[in-house]
Motif scaffolding. Structure first.
Motif, PDB file in Angstrom:
ATOM      1  N   TRP A 118      15.539  -8.844 -64.481  1.00  0.00           N
ATOM      2  CA  TRP A 118      16.459  -9.718 -63.744  1.00  0.00           C
ATOM      3  C   TRP A 118      17.098  -8.931 -62.609  1.00  0.00           C
ATOM      4  N   SER A 119      17.230  -9.563 -61.472  1.00  0.00           N
ATOM      5  CA  SER A 119      17.871  -8.919 -60.328  1.00  0.00           C
ATOM      6  C   SER A 119      19.375  -8.798 -60.562  1.00  0.00           C
ATOM      7  N   GLY A 120      20.022  -7.997 -59.732  1.00  0.00           N
ATOM      8  CA  GLY A 120      21.476  -7.863 -59.820  1.00  0.00           C
ATOM      9  C   GLY A 120      22.175  -9.197 -59.618  1.00  0.00           C
ATOM     10  N   LEU A 121      21.641 -10.025 -58.723  1.00  0.00           N
ATOM     11  CA  LEU A 121      22.232 -11.333 -58.461  1.00  0.00           C
ATOM     12  C   LEU A 121      22.109 -12.240 -59.687  1.00  0.00           C
ATOM     13  N   ARG A 123      21.850 -11.257 -62.802  1.00  0.00           N
ATOM     14  CA  ARG A 123      22.768 -10.737 -63.824  1.00  0.00           C
ATOM     15  C   ARG A 123      24.216 -11.087 -63.493  1.00  0.00           C
TER      16      ARG A 123
END
Length: 151
Positions: A118-121, A123
């Protein structure tokens, strides 16, 4: 310090959740409410002794200050209910948003352990956006029902 901070966070999460799902205005509600408030106070205070993440004062310290304000206002209105006609609504809103903030802060600690790939966005949405959206929905959905029942 981190262990005590974590313990206070766990107590706040449990006592806050208990009060959200049980009958309001009872002796047990008040005891668990004070447990929540005191554990949040300890959690907030201990946060100012933790500098591992930023090496100094950081955004989480700012959020701790905001959390302190929400807790103070949540306590202020019931203690001064004779001066505020809508004290129950104010208490409900401040304490509810305090708990949502606690869930989001807890999510901050889980951020690096989020779903793999999962990307930081994504998450950020999982740990901050989702609790905020679900919390707001529950707060506003329950507001009229709870305030009508307890006024």
């Amino acid at each position: 310090m981190i262990s005590f901070h974590t313990l206070m966070g766990a107590i706040a999460l449990l006592s806050g959740a208990f009060n959200l799902v049980t009958t309001k205005g009872t002796k047990t509600h008040r005891i668990m409410g004070w447990t929540y408030v005191l554990s949040m106070g300890a959690l907030i205070i201990t946060s100012f002794a933790i500098f591992d993440l930023f090496g100094g004062f950081g955004p989480f310290h700012v959020m701790s200050m905001i959390s302190g304000v929400t807790i103070a206002l949540a306590v202020y209105f019931p203690l001064r209910r004779h001066k505020h006609k809508n004290w129950l609504e104010h208490h409900y809103m401040w304490i509810s948003w305090s708990y949502v903030g606690l869930l989001m802060a807890t999510g901050s600690h889980l951020f690096e352990y989020g779903p793999e790939g999962w990307s930081g966005l994504a998450r950020a949405f999982l740990y901050w956006g989702l609790p905020c959206i679900v919390g707001a929905s529950i707060i506003y959905w329950n507001k009229k029902r709870l305030l009508t029942k307890h006024s």
